[in-house]
Design a protein around this motif. Structure first.
Motif, PDB file in Angstrom:
ATOM      1  N   ILE A  90       0.833  -1.202   0.000  1.00 32.26           N
ATOM      2  CA  ILE A  90       0.000   0.000   0.000  1.00 32.26           C
ATOM      3  C   ILE A  90       0.868   1.252   0.000  1.00 32.26           C
ATOM      4  CG2 ILE A  90      -1.655   1.358   1.353  1.00 32.26           C
ATOM      5  CD1 ILE A  90      -2.849  -1.288   2.336  1.00 32.26           C
ATOM      6  N   SER A  91       1.887   1.276   0.858  1.00 34.33           N
ATOM      7  CA  SER A  91       2.770   2.443   0.925  1.00 34.33           C
ATOM      8  C   SER A  91       3.466   2.701  -0.401  1.00 34.33           C
ATOM      9  CB  SER A  91       3.828   2.247   2.025  1.00 34.33           C
ATOM     10  OG  SER A  91       3.251   2.328   3.295  1.00 34.33           O
ATOM     11  N   THR A 147       0.981   3.978  -3.047  1.00 36.36           N
ATOM     12  CA  THR A 147       0.640   5.363  -2.730  1.00 36.36           C
ATOM     13  C   THR A 147       1.778   6.302  -3.114  1.00 36.36           C
ATOM     14  OG1 THR A 147      -0.768   4.648  -0.896  1.00 36.36           O
ATOM     15  CG2 THR A 147      -0.041   6.951  -0.892  1.00 36.36           C
ATOM     16  N   ASP A 153      -7.130   8.488   0.863  1.00 34.86           N
ATOM     17  CA  ASP A 153      -7.613   7.116   0.944  1.00 34.86           C
ATOM     18  C   ASP A 153      -9.128   7.115   1.175  1.00 34.86           C
ATOM     19  OD1 ASP A 153      -7.882   7.808   3.658  1.00 34.86           O
ATOM     20  OD2 ASP A 153      -5.981   6.876   4.189  1.00 34.86           O
ATOM     21  N   SER A 189      -4.094   0.226   7.316  1.00 33.46           N
ATOM     22  CA  SER A 189      -4.082   0.552   5.888  1.00 33.46           C
ATOM     23  C   SER A 189      -3.927   2.050   5.674  1.00 33.46           C
ATOM     24  CB  SER A 189      -5.366   0.056   5.221  1.00 33.46           C
ATOM     25  OG  SER A 189      -5.456  -1.351   5.265  1.00 33.46           O
ATOM     26  N   LYS A 190      -4.625   2.842   6.476  1.00 33.63           N
ATOM     27  CA  LYS A 190      -4.523   4.286   6.343  1.00 33.63           C
ATOM     28  C   LYS A 190      -3.145   4.779   6.804  1.00 33.63           C
ATOM     29  CE  LYS A 190      -9.388   5.617   6.434  1.00 33.63           C
ATOM     30  NZ  LYS A 190      -9.367   6.714   5.449  1.00 33.63           N
ATOM     31  N   VAL A 239      -0.947   4.274   3.867  1.00 32.43           N
ATOM     32  CA  VAL A 239      -1.132   5.358   2.897  1.00 32.43           C
ATOM     33  C   VAL A 239      -0.333   6.584   3.322  1.00 32.43           C
ATOM     34  CG1 VAL A 239      -2.814   7.021   1.987  1.00 32.43           C
ATOM     35  CG2 VAL A 239      -3.375   4.582   2.041  1.00 32.43           C
ATOM     36  N   GLY A 297       0.631   9.739   1.133  1.00 29.20           N
ATOM     37  CA  GLY A 297      -0.755  10.079   0.857  1.00 29.20           C
ATOM     38  C   GLY A 297      -1.417  10.786   2.023  1.00 29.20           C
ATOM     39  N   ASN A 354      -5.047  11.219   4.525  1.00 31.21           N
ATOM     40  CA  ASN A 354      -6.104  10.399   5.111  1.00 31.21           C
ATOM     41  C   ASN A 354      -7.458  11.103   5.080  1.00 31.21           C
ATOM     42  OD1 ASN A 354      -3.691   9.539   7.600  1.00 31.21           O
ATOM     43  ND2 ASN A 354      -4.301   8.272   5.871  1.00 31.21           N
ATOM     44  N   LEU A 387      -6.046   2.817  -3.780  1.00 29.62           N
ATOM     45  CA  LEU A 387      -4.815   2.741  -2.987  1.00 29.62           C
ATOM     46  C   LEU A 387      -4.793   1.518  -2.074  1.00 29.62           C
ATOM     47  CD1 LEU A 387      -4.458   6.470  -1.877  1.00 29.62           C
ATOM     48  CD2 LEU A 387      -3.296   5.333  -3.786  1.00 29.62           C
ATOM     49  N   THR A 388      -5.961   1.110  -1.594  1.00 29.90           N
ATOM     50  CA  THR A 388      -6.004   0.012  -0.621  1.00 29.90           C
ATOM     51  C   THR A 388      -6.692  -1.244  -1.134  1.00 29.90           C
ATOM     52  OG1 THR A 388      -8.011   1.025   0.329  1.00 29.90           O
ATOM     53  CG2 THR A 388      -5.911   1.511   1.404  1.00 29.90           C
ATOM     54  N   THR A 403      -4.233  -3.167  -4.079  1.00 29.23           N
ATOM     55  CA  THR A 403      -2.800  -3.314  -3.823  1.00 29.23           C
ATOM     56  C   THR A 403      -2.364  -4.767  -3.945  1.00 29.23           C
ATOM     57  OG1 THR A 403      -1.040  -2.666  -2.296  1.00 29.23           O
ATOM     58  CG2 THR A 403      -2.986  -3.702  -1.336  1.00 29.23           C
TER      59      THR A 403
END
Length: 302
Positions: A133-134, A137, A153, A165-166, A169, A174, A176, A288-289, A292
């Motif tokens: 995910i990172s 992003t 996200d 997950s956030k 990001v 990214g 939030n 983004l999530t 992935t």
């Protein structure tokens, strides 16, 4: 565009959250999920490892990268170490949010061989997923965030993994959106279906929860004027055509320059190319999530 050397990604100018950024996580944020994974993966014993090795057999293992990326998820090791009875120790060479090249060693684990083998798959599952995910992003933000878009996200996350997950990001650079339904109000089409205007829903929320951010979602240009005068903080343009997006953006900049504008609706990196002209707007991306892939990392016994 990838950096030529290892670094932590920092976003210095652009806003990184609508409410509270998920810029850090703690033991408790990992614990429930890791305990579930622990029981799921080995409800009794690791019958292979306990048959082949004595309990006092010691070993060293390295977490090696097989592709480049942005690291996220090392906090899982604190919980895993506790579950093994503190029979392993970890030395970190990278931190969450840091870039790594293909072939780099990210951390070293030493201690009980049986314990190292017991935690291997759980460790990799968390690190590969969150680092994926990172990394995704980071790639999006590097290309389009520099154009002035706030890459957000969504709540489209695996159940239980929302905060992690956030956090991933955020580690990738990214921004939030709201963490949950309690943090910020969002008046969507299913809410507005029971009202003739967004004014009354906005007023009711402001009265009951003063100070909370309120977002109004619209899916037609004809709803824009009503949303502008509703008193909301954010207007979400959902699945707008490019032509209507341009019209709505121009109107908002003229009539409500302090109101946050957000775009959503199946947005992929390809669509960001078109939206990049709307500087300062937010773009919420479930992409983004929920699309992935696991980053390729491996734990190798020395």
């Amino acid at each position: 565009m990838w950096p030529s050397h290892c670094k932590t990604f920092y976003c210095s100018e652009m806003k990184r959250a609508y409410t509270n950024p998920i810029s850090s996580v703690n033991y408790q944020d990992y614990e429930t999920l890791v305990r579930l994974a622990w029981t799921e993966d080995c409800p009794e014993e690791d019958i292979t490892s306990v048959s082949l090795f004595s309990p006092d057999k010691q070993a060293v293992a390295n977490l090696n990268s097989r592709e480049q990326g942005i690291l996220c998820g090392i906090g899982v090791l604190e919980v895993l170490n506790h579950l093994t009875g503190d029979t392993i120790q970890t030395e970190f060479y990278k931190k969450d949010g840091e870039f790594f090249q293909k072939g780099e060693t990210l951390l070293k684990i030493q201690g009980s061989l049986v314990s190292i083998l017991r935690v291997e798959r759980i460790l990799l599952n968390f690190l590969q997923y969150l680092s994926g995910i990172s990394t995704r992003t980071y790639e999006v933000v590097q290309k389009y965030g520099q154009e002035g878009l706030m890459i957000l996200d969504t709540r489209k996350t695996l159940p239980g993994y929302r905060k992690l997950s956030k956090y991933a990001v955020y580690c990738g650079g990214g921004s939030n959106h709201r963490l949950n339904l309690s943090e910020m109000a969002m008046i969507k089409d299913n809410h507005l279906a029971l009202y003739s205007s967004s004014h009354e829903p906005v007023y009711k929320i402001q009265t009951r929860f003063p100070g909370r951010l309120i977002e109004v979602e619209i899916d037609e240009l004809s709803q824009l004027e009503d949303a502008i005068t509703s008193g909301a903080d954010v207007i979400l343009l959902d699945n707008f055509s490019l032509e209507d997006s341009q019209k709505a953006y121009s109107i908002l900049k003229q009539k409500a320059p302090n109101m946050q504008i957000e775009f959503s609706g199946g947005i992929t990196p390809e669509r960001l190319e078109v939206l990049s002209k709307f500087s300062g707007a937010g773009v919420s991306m479930g992409y983004l999530t929920h699309t992935t892939r696991f980053l390729d990392l491996g734990l190798d016994i020395e």
